[in-house]
Write an enzyme that holds these catalytic residues in place. Structure first.
Site, mmCIF file in Angstrom:
data_model
loop_
_atom_site.group_PDB
_atom_site.id
_atom_site.type_symbol
_atom_site.label_atom_id
_atom_site.label_comp_id
_atom_site.label_asym_id
_atom_site.label_seq_id
_atom_site.Cartn_x
_atom_site.Cartn_y
_atom_site.Cartn_z
ATOM 1 N N ARG A 174 -15.977 -14.063 4.301
ATOM 2 C CA ARG A 174 -16.663 -14.687 5.437
ATOM 3 C C ARG A 174 -17.913 -13.908 5.791
ATOM 4 O O ARG A 174 -18.063 -12.744 5.422
ATOM 5 C CB ARG A 174 -15.737 -14.683 6.652
ATOM 6 C CG ARG A 174 -14.703 -15.769 6.613
ATOM 7 C CD ARG A 174 -13.770 -15.594 7.767
ATOM 8 N NE ARG A 174 -13.175 -14.255 7.684
ATOM 9 C CZ ARG A 174 -12.200 -13.811 8.445
ATOM 10 N NH1 ARG A 174 -11.721 -14.582 9.370
ATOM 11 N NH2 ARG A 174 -11.696 -12.614 8.307
ATOM 12 N N ARG A 178 -21.074 -10.712 13.672
ATOM 13 C CA ARG A 178 -20.733 -11.423 14.921
ATOM 14 C C ARG A 178 -21.981 -11.509 15.783
ATOM 15 O O ARG A 178 -22.706 -10.519 15.900
ATOM 16 C CB ARG A 178 -19.710 -10.623 15.705
ATOM 17 C CG ARG A 178 -18.381 -10.623 15.016
ATOM 18 C CD ARG A 178 -17.412 -9.812 15.839
ATOM 19 N NE ARG A 178 -16.245 -9.546 15.021
ATOM 20 C CZ ARG A 178 -15.327 -8.669 15.320
ATOM 21 N NH1 ARG A 178 -15.424 -7.969 16.430
ATOM 22 N NH2 ARG A 178 -14.303 -8.505 14.524
ATOM 23 N N ARG A 250 -6.972 2.583 -6.321
ATOM 24 C CA ARG A 250 -7.845 3.586 -5.729
ATOM 25 C C ARG A 250 -6.955 4.557 -4.965
ATOM 26 O O ARG A 250 -5.974 4.149 -4.330
ATOM 27 C CB ARG A 250 -8.852 2.955 -4.752
ATOM 28 C CG ARG A 250 -9.767 1.941 -5.351
ATOM 29 C CD ARG A 250 -10.722 2.509 -6.368
ATOM 30 N NE ARG A 250 -11.745 3.358 -5.764
ATOM 31 C CZ ARG A 250 -12.602 4.089 -6.476
ATOM 32 N NH1 ARG A 250 -12.540 4.091 -7.802
ATOM 33 N NH2 ARG A 250 -13.508 4.828 -5.871
ATOM 34 N N ARG A 280 -15.688 7.971 5.133
ATOM 35 C CA ARG A 280 -15.563 7.981 6.590
ATOM 36 C C ARG A 280 -14.910 9.279 7.048
ATOM 37 O O ARG A 280 -14.327 10.016 6.232
ATOM 38 C CB ARG A 280 -14.754 6.783 7.087
ATOM 39 C CG ARG A 280 -13.346 6.702 6.535
ATOM 40 C CD ARG A 280 -12.615 5.455 7.041
ATOM 41 N NE ARG A 280 -11.291 5.348 6.441
ATOM 42 C CZ ARG A 280 -10.396 4.433 6.750
ATOM 43 N NH1 ARG A 280 -10.673 3.506 7.644
ATOM 44 N NH2 ARG A 280 -9.216 4.405 6.159
ATOM 45 N N GLU A 301 -12.795 11.569 4.359
ATOM 46 C CA GLU A 301 -12.065 10.741 3.376
ATOM 47 C C GLU A 301 -12.939 10.391 2.175
ATOM 48 O O GLU A 301 -14.069 9.928 2.342
ATOM 49 C CB GLU A 301 -11.613 9.467 4.105
ATOM 50 C CG GLU A 301 -10.709 8.574 3.327
ATOM 51 C CD GLU A 301 -10.199 7.416 4.196
ATOM 52 O OE1 GLU A 301 -9.832 7.624 5.372
ATOM 53 O OE2 GLU A 301 -10.199 6.286 3.689
ATOM 54 N N TYR A 349 -2.513 -5.645 -1.602
ATOM 55 C CA TYR A 349 -2.790 -4.953 -0.345
ATOM 56 C C TYR A 349 -2.142 -5.756 0.778
ATOM 57 O O TYR A 349 -2.396 -6.950 0.918
ATOM 58 C CB TYR A 349 -4.300 -4.801 -0.068
ATOM 59 C CG TYR A 349 -4.469 -4.139 1.279
ATOM 60 C CD1 TYR A 349 -4.362 -2.756 1.396
ATOM 61 C CD2 TYR A 349 -4.606 -4.892 2.434
ATOM 62 C CE1 TYR A 349 -4.418 -2.140 2.639
ATOM 63 C CE2 TYR A 349 -4.660 -4.275 3.686
ATOM 64 C CZ TYR A 349 -4.562 -2.903 3.772
ATOM 65 O OH TYR A 349 -4.599 -2.291 5.001
ATOM 66 N N ASP A 351 -1.243 -5.644 4.993
ATOM 67 C CA ASP A 351 -1.242 -4.983 6.284
ATOM 68 C C ASP A 351 0.202 -4.839 6.753
ATOM 69 O O ASP A 351 1.106 -5.514 6.252
ATOM 70 C CB ASP A 351 -2.065 -5.805 7.299
ATOM 71 C CG ASP A 351 -3.540 -5.411 7.267
ATOM 72 O OD1 ASP A 351 -3.840 -4.237 6.959
ATOM 73 O OD2 ASP A 351 -4.390 -6.277 7.563
HETATM 74 C C1 FAD Z 1 -5.454 4.144 3.881
HETATM 75 C C2 FAD Z 1 -4.648 2.980 4.383
HETATM 76 C C3 FAD Z 1 -4.853 2.528 5.671
HETATM 77 C C4 FAD Z 1 -4.130 1.445 6.152
HETATM 78 N N1 FAD Z 1 -4.377 1.021 7.420
HETATM 79 C C5 FAD Z 1 -3.685 -0.011 7.910
HETATM 80 C C6 FAD Z 1 -3.946 -0.486 9.229
HETATM 81 O O1 FAD Z 1 -4.812 0.042 9.943
HETATM 82 N N2 FAD Z 1 -3.234 -1.544 9.680
HETATM 83 C C7 FAD Z 1 -2.284 -2.166 8.910
HETATM 84 O O2 FAD Z 1 -1.666 -3.120 9.376
HETATM 85 N N3 FAD Z 1 -2.004 -1.726 7.663
HETATM 86 C C8 FAD Z 1 -2.668 -0.671 7.142
HETATM 87 N N4 FAD Z 1 -2.389 -0.216 5.881
HETATM 88 C C9 FAD Z 1 -1.315 -0.866 5.098
HETATM 89 C C10 FAD Z 1 0.085 -0.190 5.272
HETATM 90 O O3 FAD Z 1 0.016 1.135 4.842
HETATM 91 C C11 FAD Z 1 1.116 -0.998 4.466
HETATM 92 O O4 FAD Z 1 1.225 -2.282 5.023
HETATM 93 C C12 FAD Z 1 2.516 -0.400 4.441
HETATM 94 O O5 FAD Z 1 2.525 0.975 4.226
HETATM 95 C C13 FAD Z 1 3.336 -1.078 3.344
HETATM 96 O O6 FAD Z 1 4.681 -0.635 3.389
HETATM 97 P P1 FAD Z 1 5.549 -0.579 2.065
HETATM 98 O O7 FAD Z 1 6.914 -0.134 2.504
HETATM 99 O O8 FAD Z 1 5.462 -1.846 1.318
HETATM 100 O O9 FAD Z 1 4.861 0.528 1.138
HETATM 101 P P2 FAD Z 1 4.712 2.083 1.307
HETATM 102 O O10 FAD Z 1 4.388 2.449 2.712
HETATM 103 O O11 FAD Z 1 3.784 2.530 0.251
HETATM 104 O O12 FAD Z 1 6.159 2.650 0.999
HETATM 105 C C14 FAD Z 1 6.676 2.726 -0.295
HETATM 106 C C15 FAD Z 1 7.585 3.935 -0.351
HETATM 107 O O13 FAD Z 1 8.257 3.928 -1.617
HETATM 108 C C16 FAD Z 1 8.370 5.257 -2.062
HETATM 109 N N5 FAD Z 1 8.510 5.232 -3.507
HETATM 110 C C17 FAD Z 1 7.619 4.759 -4.410
HETATM 111 N N6 FAD Z 1 8.098 4.898 -5.658
HETATM 112 C C18 FAD Z 1 9.311 5.474 -5.530
HETATM 113 C C19 FAD Z 1 10.291 5.884 -6.468
HETATM 114 N N7 FAD Z 1 10.122 5.716 -7.805
HETATM 115 N N8 FAD Z 1 11.427 6.468 -6.019
HETATM 116 C C20 FAD Z 1 11.619 6.641 -4.676
HETATM 117 N N9 FAD Z 1 10.717 6.270 -3.743
HETATM 118 C C21 FAD Z 1 9.580 5.698 -4.165
HETATM 119 C C22 FAD Z 1 7.083 5.906 -1.609
HETATM 120 O O14 FAD Z 1 7.239 7.319 -1.519
HETATM 121 C C23 FAD Z 1 6.858 5.267 -0.253
HETATM 122 O O15 FAD Z 1 7.391 6.044 0.785
HETATM 123 C C24 FAD Z 1 -3.147 0.819 5.347
HETATM 124 C C25 FAD Z 1 -2.949 1.272 4.037
HETATM 125 C C26 FAD Z 1 -3.694 2.331 3.555
HETATM 126 C C27 FAD Z 1 -3.478 2.773 2.147
#
Ligand code: FAD
Length: 384
Positions: A174, A178, A250, A280, A301, A349, A351
């Site tokens: 988009r 704004r 990344r 940032r 970062e 990706y 949230d």
């Molecule tokens: C830099 C950054 C900023 C972000 N900012 C925002 C934000 O402002 N707002 C927002 O809504 N979302 C944000 N997000 C997104 C948010 O981080 C994710 O939505 C969320 O973490 C996803 O949860 P998940 O459980 O799917 O994955 P993850 O949080 O990645 O959890 C996966 C877990 O699995 C574990 N794991 C992986 N492989 C193995 C293995 N083989 N054995 C045992 N354990 C394992 C890992 O250690 C990890 O703890 C951001 C993401 C990033 C990267």
């Protein structure tokens, strides 16, 4: 209903929400994580020296339009209203993001009102580009060269490690502008920060008599034998031992520094100039503006391509990854007694609010499949 033994790989939001829902339904849940803490990438911890709540894997702001998800997180944490107001330093000045009326007027030295600004930006736009193929084309078509170079080009190059002309136009869906002075980064109805951090919230989600959490416990291929079903929130390619190659991610390097007082005066300051190597700087105490601390903790970062052993942050999903992803997805679809979930398991990706919604839906799909005596699919949310 028979109580089953279920293995959840990953103690992030995906594992915690699925685990909790299934534990409440009477199943016996084991959640493992390779890391020494729960919370996945949302992990927060207090810095012992300053008392500042640090977002260890980068800043996380909760925002959603999904009232069900908002009710869910408010069961486990008190949320304090929080507005994400990002600034950027570019060409020797500081501006407000996302590009808004203030940014436009400051950048061009004007005093335009909304309709005048919209007409002015339309004049800046490169209307000769009819079918934008790349991010660069799309940005030039939307906002013209000056705003593109100041606010989008350098940041995007540093974030993705390639020229914006090599990125697909779809990244910029988009108009990134704004025509009001609204600088709230997100549009969602519900926005806030958990008062005691995300890790406390996720710890509470996992607190249930039917849940056992094992930290410092990486997944091993023999583990599923002891369980009726596995929910795997680890990397999809990791399930197959990366035998066809690695999906591109990344990763981020954080250069941490502490100072006294206030360092930059806001939570997030982007750096738009390509000559500045970091993308940032985040100053973590501003993520909890209701707290007072004399010291301050900042993260500078840097973004780069993930190597084996690095924390995978953002799935790249460019053309090369899509072919490999198709291969892993096809094989995973045939797997039995495992469901791939979350950010890493589906290589998307997500949230936090989407992660929670998908986790709730996955748990509901499992309960329905058991009720109807149908097989639980490998994907409730497919990678492609
Ligand atoms: C830099 C950054 C900023 C972000 N900012 C925002 C934000 O402002 N707002 C927002 O809504 N979302 C944000 N997000 C997104 C948010 O981080 C994710 O939505 C969320 O973490 C996803 O949860 P998940 O459980 O799917 O994955 P993850 O949080 O990645 O959890 C996966 C877990 O699995 C574990 N794991 C992986 N492989 C193995 C293995 N083989 N054995 C045992 N354990 C394992 C890992 O250690 C990890 O703890 C951001 C993401 C990033 C990267």
């Amino acid at each position: 209903m028979t109580s089953e033994k279920l293995l959840l790989v990953g103690a992030g939001l995906s594992g915690a929400v699925i685990g909790r829902t299934l534990a409440e339904a009477g199943h016996r849940v084991t959640v493992i994580d390779a890391r020494a803490h729960v919370g996945g990438n949302c992990h927060t911890e207090r810095d012992p020296a300053t008392g500042v709540m640090v977002h260890v894997y980068g800043p996380h702001i909760f925002h959603t339009d999904d009232a069900g998800v908002w009710d869910y997180v408010n069961r486990f944490a008190r949320f304090v209203p929080y507005k994400n107001q990002v600034k950027t330093t570019t060409g020797g000045s500081v501006y407000s993001l996302p590009i808004n009326l203030h940014t436009i007027n400051q950048f061009f030295g004007r005093t335009l009102r909304p309709e005048e600004a919209a007409a002015f930006i339309e004049e800046q736009a490169d209307t000769s580009i009819e079918n934008p193929a790349s991010f660069e084309d799309q940005a030039l078509r939307f906002v013209g060269r000056d705003l593109y170079e100041a606010f989008l080009k350098g940041y995007t190059m540093k974030q993705w490690g390639c020229a914006p002309s090599e990125l697909p136009a779809s990244i910029l869906k988009r108009l990134p502008v704004r025509f009001t002075y609204d600088d709230n980064y997100f549009f969602h109805r519900f926005q806030g920060m958990p008062e005691d951090g995300y890790t406390t919230m996720i710890t509470r989600i996992l607190e249930h008599p039917n849940i056992t959490v094992l930290l410092d416990t990486p997944f091993e291929p023999g583990m599923p034998h002891d369980f009726h079903h596995v929910f795997y929130a680890g990397p999809l390619d990791g399930w197959f031992g990366y035998d066809k190659g690695r999906l591109g991610y990344r990763t981020l390097d954080f250069e941490r520094f502490c100072e006294q007082g206030e360092w930059q005066g806001c939570a997030v300051m982007n750096y738009g100039d390509v000559e500045v190597p970091w993308t940032r700087i985040t100053e973590h105490k501003y993520f909890a503006p209701w707290e007072r601390h004399r010291g301050t903790v900042c993260y500078r970062e840097y973004s780069r391509e993930a190597e084996p052993g690095d924390t995978p942050y953002y799935p790249v999903r460019l053309l090369a990854e899509k072919a490999l992803l198709g291969d892993y997805t096809a094989r995973a679809t045939g797997a039995e007694r495992v469901t791939f979930v979350g950010r890493l398991g589906t290589y998307r990706y997500l949230d936090m609010d989407v992660t929670i919604r998908e986790a709730m839906d996955t748990a509901a799909a499992f309960l329905a499949a058991r009720q109807e005596k149908k097989a639980m699919p490998a994907f409730v949310h497919a990678p492609l």
